[in-house]
Design a protein around this motif. Structure first.
Motif, PDB file in Angstrom:
ATOM      1  N   LEU A 121      33.433  46.286  45.136  1.00 57.02           N
ATOM      2  CA  LEU A 121      33.502  46.252  46.599  1.00 57.02           C
ATOM      3  C   LEU A 121      32.245  45.630  47.206  1.00 57.02           C
ATOM      4  O   LEU A 121      32.326  44.883  48.189  1.00 57.02           O
ATOM      5  N   HIS A 122      31.096  45.917  46.643  1.00 55.53           N
ATOM      6  CA  HIS A 122      29.865  45.291  47.131  1.00 55.53           C
ATOM      7  C   HIS A 122      29.889  43.784  46.897  1.00 55.53           C
ATOM      8  O   HIS A 122      29.427  43.006  47.739  1.00 55.53           O
ATOM      9  N   ARG A 144      43.993  45.083  41.715  1.00 55.40           N
ATOM     10  CA  ARG A 144      43.556  44.952  40.323  1.00 55.40           C
ATOM     11  C   ARG A 144      42.039  44.895  40.163  1.00 55.40           C
ATOM     12  O   ARG A 144      41.504  45.545  39.250  1.00 55.40           O
ATOM     13  N   PRO A 145      41.298  44.113  40.975  1.00 55.54           N
ATOM     14  CA  PRO A 145      39.838  44.099  40.767  1.00 55.54           C
ATOM     15  C   PRO A 145      39.201  45.482  40.829  1.00 55.54           C
ATOM     16  O   PRO A 145      38.250  45.766  40.098  1.00 55.54           O
ATOM     17  N   GLU A 155      36.463  41.661  35.091  1.00 56.58           N
ATOM     18  CA  GLU A 155      37.763  41.771  34.414  1.00 56.58           C
ATOM     19  C   GLU A 155      37.610  41.607  32.905  1.00 56.58           C
ATOM     20  O   GLU A 155      38.227  42.337  32.120  1.00 56.58           O
ATOM     21  N   THR A 156      36.782  40.663  32.490  1.00 57.04           N
ATOM     22  CA  THR A 156      36.557  40.457  31.057  1.00 57.04           C
ATOM     23  C   THR A 156      35.934  41.688  30.424  1.00 57.04           C
ATOM     24  O   THR A 156      36.322  42.112  29.329  1.00 57.04           O
ATOM     25  N   GLU A 157      34.981  42.284  31.124  1.00 57.64           N
ATOM     26  CA  GLU A 157      34.334  43.494  30.618  1.00 57.64           C
ATOM     27  C   GLU A 157      35.340  44.637  30.507  1.00 57.64           C
ATOM     28  O   GLU A 157      35.354  45.375  29.509  1.00 57.64           O
ATOM     29  N   SER A 163      40.897  38.328  45.319  1.00 51.27           N
ATOM     30  CA  SER A 163      39.903  38.649  44.298  1.00 51.27           C
ATOM     31  C   SER A 163      38.516  38.093  44.600  1.00 51.27           C
ATOM     32  O   SER A 163      37.645  38.141  43.737  1.00 51.27           O
ATOM     33  N   CYS A 164      38.309  37.548  45.801  1.00 57.38           N
ATOM     34  CA  CYS A 164      36.974  37.055  46.152  1.00 57.38           C
ATOM     35  C   CYS A 164      36.831  37.011  47.661  1.00 57.38           C
ATOM     36  O   CYS A 164      37.812  37.124  48.403  1.00 57.38           O
TER      37      CYS A 164
END
Length: 364
Positions: free
Chosen positions: A328-329, A310-311, A5-7, A290-291
């Motif tokens: 996804l991986h 969102r991810p 997300e930061t990237e 998200s995890c």
């Protein structure tokens, strides 16, 4: 996932980043989704043979490599030139179903050419002829399920979009709607920017039909043999009504915190809905996932799987199809690890875990 997300945030213009990240109003429900997932506590089992852990499962009758589907999201080309084609291709390679949005920036036919398992998400439109046309196009393209979104009689007040006067870039179009009389309002391109207003919200108000009711769900059920899914269910009574009408699956969702400010967190709504449905329909959780641990919690509380939104878009923004595949991986690796530690060699065992929460104590 936070690194991705930061990237993505470094690569995206502020208005597009805000369009993806923001919620309705003061974002209370957006925050509640994350908080509720964080406060759910798993009770692991031990002395279980987890030498061979598999995340494989079946979602809506189709095999999947993990209990995750890509949620329906609009305008992927606003984040990367390859748009939905890249997202769908990555989902195919990872073994996850991909949901084509009515507001996709590439056609269902082109997306279907990437292969993989596709579902089609339908918004209820004022042009009923176009509703029927989209249904037939989805069937002809080989989509494996039809998903009707039921929680958007009008778009929520997304303050970030209003502040930025958000409109999608000029090369991005709602291709399933473009060129028809169904568009009495402007297409939400940057040429229609207006301070204090979201062009996307104005466009959807012009084309979405707020009169959608249970009689329309019954009509839609009669129009197709595809599995019918309702997305946006939070009340157990609505879940019961849907199942009685022959709906095959429900997405327990508050639209990622983007609709009703102050709505219940999706994960908090899931157990009561699971109790009412009692296995008569599949349940998917959508909202804040998200995890891998989030996925495991959803399975333990009664879901067949989750939808991730969102991810996936953050991954798309970083590197197109490769970025989506990375997301996804990562989810698959995290889920497999957490399943092993929790004593779950497979998805069926994950659904037997017990979850404890400061909101409730419940086990499924």
């Amino acid at each position: 996932m936070a690194d991705i997300e930061t990237e993505a945030a470094k690569r995206l213009p502020d208005d597009i980043k805000g369009f993806v990240a923001s919620g309705a109003g003061r974002e209370l429900t957006l925050q509640a989704n994350r908080s509720a997932l964080d406060h759910a506590r798993l009770i692991p089992r031990v002395l279980v043979d987890v030498g061979d852990v598999t995340t494989a499962c079946t979602l809506l009758g189709a095999p999947a490599a993990l209990p995750v589907a890509v949620a329906p999201m609009a305008y992927h080309r606003a984040l990367h030139p390859d748009g939905e084609l890249a997202t769908a291709a990555a989902a195919r390679r990872t073994g996850a179903p991909f949901t084509v949005s009515t507001l996709s920036s590439q056609t269902v036919e082109d997306i279907a050419a990437t292969g993989g398992t596709l579902w089609f998400q339908l918004y209820w439109l004022k042009d009923r002829g176009l509703v029927a046309e989209l249904l037939r196009r989805a069937e002809a393209a080989g989509c494996r399920a039809l998903m009707l979104t039921v929680d958007v009689p009008r778009m929520g007040r997304r303050i970030a979009d209003m502040r930025s006067g958000f409109a999608v870039p000029p090369w991005v179009r709602p291709v399933h709607l473009h060129g028809r009389d169904v568009e009495p309002g402007p297409v939400p391109s940057q040429s229609h920017r207006r301070a204090g207003a979201s062009a996307v919200a104005e466009h959807t108000r012009a084309v979405f039909d707020p009169s959608l009711s249970w009689k329309d769900v019954a009509w839609l059920r009669e129009q197709t043999e595809l599995p019918l899914v309702l997305k946006g269910i939070l009340h157990p009574d609505d879940a019961a009504t849907a199942v009685d009408l022959g709906v095959d699956a429900l997405v327990v969702s508050n639209h990622g915190g983007r609709q009703l400010e102050g709505a219940i967190a999706a994960i908090d709504a899931l157990p009561d809905i699971a109790d009412v449905v009692a296995g008569r329909a599949e349940l998917l959780l959508d909202g804040g996932v998200s995890c891998g641990t989030d996925i495991l919690k959803a399975l333990a509380l009664g879901a067949s799987g989750v939808m991730v939104g969102r991810p996936v878009l953050w991954g798309l923004a970083t590197a197109g199809a490769a970025g989506v595949a990375r997301v996804l991986h990562l989810l698959k690796e995290e889920l497999e690890t957490e399943m092993a530690i929790a004593g779950c060699p497979n998805v069926a065992a994950a659904r037997r875990l017990v979850v404890q929460s400061q909101r409730r104590d419940t086990g499924h």
